[in-house]
Scaffold this motif. Structure first.
Motif, PDB file in Angstrom:
ATOM      1  N   TYR A   1       0.342  -0.662   2.027  1.00  0.00           N
ATOM      2  CA  TYR A   1      -0.475   0.006   3.006  1.00  0.00           C
ATOM      3  C   TYR A   1       0.157   0.102   4.351  1.00  0.00           C
ATOM      4  N   TRP A   2       0.883  -1.484   4.611  1.00  0.00           N
ATOM      5  CA  TRP A   2       1.608  -1.587   5.760  1.00  0.00           C
ATOM      6  C   TRP A   2       2.747  -0.675   6.059  1.00  0.00           C
TER       7      TRP A   2
ATOM      8  N   ASN B   1      -0.593  10.296  -0.099  1.00  0.00           N
ATOM      9  CA  ASN B   1       0.325  10.453  -0.958  1.00  0.00           C
ATOM     10  C   ASN B   1       0.733   9.047  -1.631  1.00  0.00           C
ATOM     11  N   MET B   2       0.443   7.894  -0.949  1.00  0.00           N
ATOM     12  CA  MET B   2       0.926   6.540  -1.595  1.00  0.00           C
ATOM     13  C   MET B   2      -0.073   6.428  -2.929  1.00  0.00           C
ATOM     14  N   MET B   3      -1.359   6.798  -2.596  1.00  0.00           N
ATOM     15  CA  MET B   3      -2.336   6.565  -3.841  1.00  0.00           C
ATOM     16  C   MET B   3      -1.894   7.544  -4.952  1.00  0.00           C
TER      17      MET B   3
ATOM     18  N   VAL C   1     -10.149   1.493   7.091  1.00  0.00           N
ATOM     19  CA  VAL C   1     -10.311   2.302   6.060  1.00  0.00           C
ATOM     20  C   VAL C   1      -8.914   2.045   5.235  1.00  0.00           C
ATOM     21  N   ILE C   2      -7.628   2.449   5.983  1.00  0.00           N
ATOM     22  CA  ILE C   2      -6.590   2.041   5.418  1.00  0.00           C
ATOM     23  C   ILE C   2      -6.113   0.504   5.045  1.00  0.00           C
ATOM     24  N   GLU C   3      -6.771  -0.458   5.774  1.00  0.00           N
ATOM     25  CA  GLU C   3      -6.599  -1.649   5.455  1.00  0.00           C
ATOM     26  C   GLU C   3      -7.235  -2.137   4.162  1.00  0.00           C
TER      27      GLU C   3
ATOM     28  N   GLY D   1       4.694  -1.164   9.269  1.00  0.00           N
ATOM     29  CA  GLY D   1       5.186  -2.309   9.062  1.00  0.00           C
ATOM     30  C   GLY D   1       6.211  -2.710   8.008  1.00  0.00           C
ATOM     31  N   ASP D   2       6.929  -3.860   8.540  1.00  0.00           N
ATOM     32  CA  ASP D   2       8.053  -4.247   7.693  1.00  0.00           C
ATOM     33  C   ASP D   2       7.877  -5.551   7.359  1.00  0.00           C
TER      34      ASP D   2
END
Length: 565
Positions: A267-268, A69-71, A255-257, A273-274
């Motif tokens: 991606y974090w 979704n982010m892409m 892969v995510i990283e 991650g924050d």
């Protein structure tokens, strides 16, 4: 005459006879039967395991969907990657690491279709030769932009081990023991992304992660010794976290990283991650900013692309400041609660990556040269003769880019406020070849020239001899659809793909569409698809109808028919 046997010998003879009787009894005992139980158990196993096969779900399955979704949100598309065999340098992990990576990328691009992955064979020493000849191979008509390379680099077994034992013995006949133990091992995976132009490593686009595998167990061990005859019985119950499953999690995290770092998307957030609480993320954001700011054009192009996608900017992604991008930056800063200065600083970059862009309303009109400098109204006669927007698919009134006083940014394009405004002219599109050639020999290369009369966004499709339709512009080598009227577009030009006359000599059709604004995000997935690959469409009319809907009819279409000599 009776023979007298010494007392010790009589006891030995009786013991031997008793042992022989015991062995005979054991041999004939039904509890020692092994043939029939083995046959029954084998028949039962033919039915398969009691637990049904199930999909392997790791802790990163949700994160992969989040990345998909982010892409889409950040407009990532047409990323092509080669993945080599991922070797096990430890020689201890027997798992299909590359297959895990392929599956992870597939899961991460179900909706976005942002990444095309090409699997390369085990012989990685010839990868450069493979890339050099890829365009001549039917299976790889276009070479990938990037290459994923790496290995399972670490497996430290039993790094920490704790064991407790308890035993009791009755020598020399019986020994019993109970034990509990726990041990940890460390599994590591290192992956990097290389540029296929020269096989150099992309700085910072790497992933090196490790996972701790815990193993705990308890056992009951016993042995009994009966002088020269012994029987032993042992059982070991252990619980272990799967080594291969742990590797799958490492691959999905990598892969995510890698994709997040490559495309500069946050991606974090998909990993929980924050930046406010994590120093590593803050350092990552700072590294991205300063590496792009060192080459000023890179960070300018990043925001030109992003703000155009979000409807705040309309203009080229040319890595150059202009009044329109200055205005768009100021407007988006204000939307984020910052000052409306036309400044790209680290604070703005960090705020942009941390924003929920779905909650920021699009402006009524994007900042562009046309909106910053409105031309004087045309005379009544000219106004009557001018075609109305949407009245024709052949020509449209199109305001030319103008200039404006410098915006309040630190670095802006030079402007000339004294330059008079130019009256609006209709947009037309010319699609020709060098020397206006229309017929080609089989296999002959074709070079197209796309020339709009005004700055416009152009999208080109090819319908080949087998009626398959492919989007070949914009593409992975030229991601910006904006074409300047002063600089006609040449396809393929210096890009790393070819357009050739098909070997059968059958007719092919090229259709290019010109629009006022970037409409790629408004097109259906079937029409966008993956660049330089056949789309799931039956006719060019489907492409045209999609553009008509996305632009409310405000577009220009031009066709070119490729014919054999």
């Amino acid at each position: 005459m009776n023979t007298l046997v010494p007392h010790p010998l009589r006891r030995l003879a009786r013991a031997a006879a008793a042992a022989a009787a015991l062995m005979g009894a054991l041999a004939g005992c039904s509890t020692m039967e092994v043939k029939q139980p083995t046959q029954k158990q084998t028949e039962a196993l033919k039915q398969g395991p009691e637990a049904r096969p199930h999909r392997s779900i790791t802790g990163f399955s949700t994160a992969l969907r989040c990345m998909d979704n982010m892409m889409i949100d950040y407009g990532v598309r047409d990323v092509s990657m080669l993945v080599e065999e991922i070797l096990d340098q430890t020689k201890k992990v027997n798992a299909g690491t590359r297959d895990m990576l392929i599956t992870a990328v597939s899961d991460m691009t179900k909706r976005s279709r942002a990444i095309r992955l090409v699997a390369y064979g085990k012989d990685a020493t010839n990868v450069i030769s493979f890339l050099q000849t890829a365009q001549r191979q039917s299976a790889y008509e276009v070479i990938p932009q990037f290459d994923i390379k790496g290995s399972i680099s670490q497996l430290d077994e039993n790094v920490i081990r704790n064991q407790k034992d308890l035993g009791i013995g009755f020598q020399p006949f019986l020994n019993l023991g109970v034990s509990k133990d726990a041990a940890s091992s460390i599994l590591g995976l290192d992956l990097s992304v290389l540029v296929t132009d020269d096989m150099s490593i992309l700085a910072g686009v790497t992933s090196r992660n490790s996972v701790v595998i815990l193993k705990s167990g308890k056992g009951i061990d016993g042995d009994a010794a009966y002088h020269k005859f012994g029987v032993s019985y042992s059982m070991n119950l252990s619980k272990s976290e799967g080594q291969s499953q742990a590797l799958r999690g490492l691959v999905e995290l990598a892969v995510i990283e890698l994709m997040g770092k490559l495309t500069k998307i946050p991606y974090w957030s998909c990993l929980g991650g924050d930046p406010a609480t994590n120093d590593e993320i803050r350092h990552e954001i700072a590294d991205w900013y300063y590496s792009m700011a060192a080459n000023r054009g890179e960070i300018v192009a990043y925001f030109q692309n992003q703000l155009r996608r979000r409807g705040f900017y309309e203009g080229p992604v040319d890595a150059k400041f202009n009044p329109a991008i200055d205005t768009a930056i100021g407007n988006y800063r204000a939307a984020l609660g910052m000052s409306n200065e036309a400044v790209i600083d680290e604070a703005f970059f960090k705020a942009y990556l941390g924003a929920d862009h779905t909650k920021i309303a699009r402006p009524a009109k994007a900042a562009s040269a046309a909106t910053l400098e409105a031309p004087p109204p045309p005379p009544p006669a000219a106004a009557a003769a001018a075609p109305q927007a949407g009245s024709s698919l052949a020509t449209l009134p199109f305001a030319p880019p103008g200039t404006n006083a410098p915006a309040n940014g630190p670095v802006n394009a030079k402007t000339d406020p004294a330059k008079p405004a130019v009256e609006a002219r209709p947009l037309t599109l010319a699609l020709t070849t060098i020397n206006n050639q229309t017929r080609f020999s089989k296999g002959e290369s074709i070079s197209l020239i796309v020339r709009p009369t005004q700055d416009a966004h152009v999208y080109c499709y090819l319908q080949d001899e087998s009626a398959k339709i492919t989007r070949f512009f914009p593409n992975r080598f030229s991601t910006d659809s904006f074409v300047s009227a002063s600089q006609p577009l040449t396809l393929p030009g210096t890009k790393r793909f070819e357009i050739t006359m098909n070997p059968k000599g059958l007719k092919e059709t090229v259709a290019c569409f010109a629009t006022r604004r970037d409409v790629m995000a408004a097109l259906p997935k079937a029409v966008v698809g993956v660049d330089l690959e056949p789309l799931a469409l039956n006719s060019m009319d489907q492409v045209r109808n999609a553009f008509v809907k996305a632009t409310s009819g405000a577009l220009v279409q031009e066709d070119f028919h490729v014919q054999t000599r």
